[in-house]
Design a protein around this motif. Structure first.
Motif, short mmCIF file in Angstrom:
data_model
loop_
_atom_site.label_atom_id
_atom_site.label_comp_id
_atom_site.label_asym_id
_atom_site.label_seq_id
_atom_site.Cartn_x
_atom_site.Cartn_y
_atom_site.Cartn_z
N GLY A 136 0.79 -1.22 0.00
CA GLY A 136 0.00 0.00 0.00
C GLY A 136 0.82 1.27 0.00
N LEU A 137 2.14 1.14 -0.15
CA LEU A 137 3.00 2.32 -0.17
C LEU A 137 3.06 2.89 -1.59
N PRO A 138 2.90 4.22 -1.74
CA PRO A 138 2.98 4.81 -3.07
C PRO A 138 4.41 4.76 -3.60
N LYS A 139 4.54 4.41 -4.87
CA LYS A 139 5.86 4.33 -5.48
C LYS A 139 5.79 4.76 -6.94
N VAL A 140 6.96 5.08 -7.48
CA VAL A 140 7.10 5.45 -8.88
C VAL A 140 8.08 4.48 -9.53
#
Length: 304
Positions: free
Chosen positions: A11-15
């Protein structure tokens, strides 16, 4: 180019950054942390602990954590400071950095908060540019003093590199230099060996290091080249077996497959007056190694 932010399995935002040659990198907004860098053959070049805790507020053991405003326990703050435990944002403000037309780029920013000021009472903006090119990963950190008074800090890009077998690795470019040995109460020594090799725990801060360091992996016949600017020191760390077993977020055998080789500013803290900005730069690349009598010519690695 618009940035596509997705959520990972935790659930961690990443690019995810990609480039036409086939290499890729993954950057979490939590910690502003690069957690993966793969070459054009999809080989992972960064180490991630098999027991890494990928959820706040824990730091993530692996990839490239950002140590700010303190490295290690060289100060009164929590280990390695707080930047690696904060949620960063994508930086949309105009950048003074040169365009990277041949590279895929992500700009991140972390600003001071009231919560952080309780332990470190200074206002700042910490920016990080991550650029991915063929066989190359570049990080450019910048710190701006947005306060009305000066402050100082130490800093490191804590590079967890993936290696085949730590006993088959040597680090070239730090010979004859002074270092602080963290295993001996930060006592200062001078490196006597012609290269750093590993048969036990190593935790050292090398001082006034060259702009280029080579990490040679004999078994993989691969060399990491670490080039840096504005980051005069270099940290070399491997936990070995006893420390690995004592760390809850580190697999018992993980130490065999990693080496931390950091770009850092530790011995002489960076001092910024109001409105001043500091900039560092790190470039990681890999080259194939060829051998004669089992050793790579260090002159060619460091000066070629």
């Amino acid at each position: 180019m618009p940035v596509n932010v997705i959520n990972d399995s935790n659930g961690l935002p990443k690019v995810i950054l990609t480039e036409p040659g086939g290499s890729s990198a993954e950057v979490l907004l939590y910690g502003g942390q690069v957690v993966s860098w793969k070459n054009d053959r999809r080989e992972e070049l960064l180490f991630m602990s098999t027991k890494a805790i990928l959820r706040p507020p824990k730091a993530i053991r692996g990839g490239i954590p950002i140590c700010f405003p303190q490295f290690g326990n060289f100060g009164s703050l929590e280990q390695h400071g707080f930047a690696r435990n904060r949620l960063w944002a994508i930086d949309t403000s105009p950048s003074p950095l040169s365009p990277t037309n041949s590279m895929t780029t992500l700009d991140l920013i972390l600003k001071s908060t009231e919560e952080d000021s309780k332990t470190w009472p200074h206002c700042f903006e910490l920016r990080l540019r991550v650029s991915l090119g063929p066989g190359k990963l570049t990080l450019i950190p910048r710190v701006r003093n947005t306060d009305s008074k000066p402050f100082s800090f130490t800093f490191a890009l804590h590079n967890y590199l993936s290696v085949s077998d730590i006993s088959e690795v040597r680090v070239e470019g730090l010979e004859t230099l002074d270092y602080f040995d963290n295993l001996q109460q930060k006592e200062r020594f001078t490196e006597q060996a012609d290269a750093i090799t590993f048969d036990g725990e190593v935790d050292r801060v090398y001082l006034s290091t060259p702009t280029k360091i080579a990490i040679i992996d004999h078994e993989k016949k691969r060399t990491f080249e670490l080039r840096k600017e504005g980051l005069p020191d270099a940290v070399v760390w491997n936990s070995w077996d006893k420390k690995a077993k004592a760390l809850p977020d580190f697999g018992d055998e993980d130490y065999k497959y990693m080496l931390c080789a950091d770009s850092a500013a530790i011995e002489n803290p960076i001092v910024l007056k109001p409105c001043e900005e500091w900039r560092g730069r790190q470039e990681l690349s890999t080259v194939s190694s060829s051998y004669f009598s089992g050793q790579l010519d260090p002159f060619k690695v460091l000066h070629g």
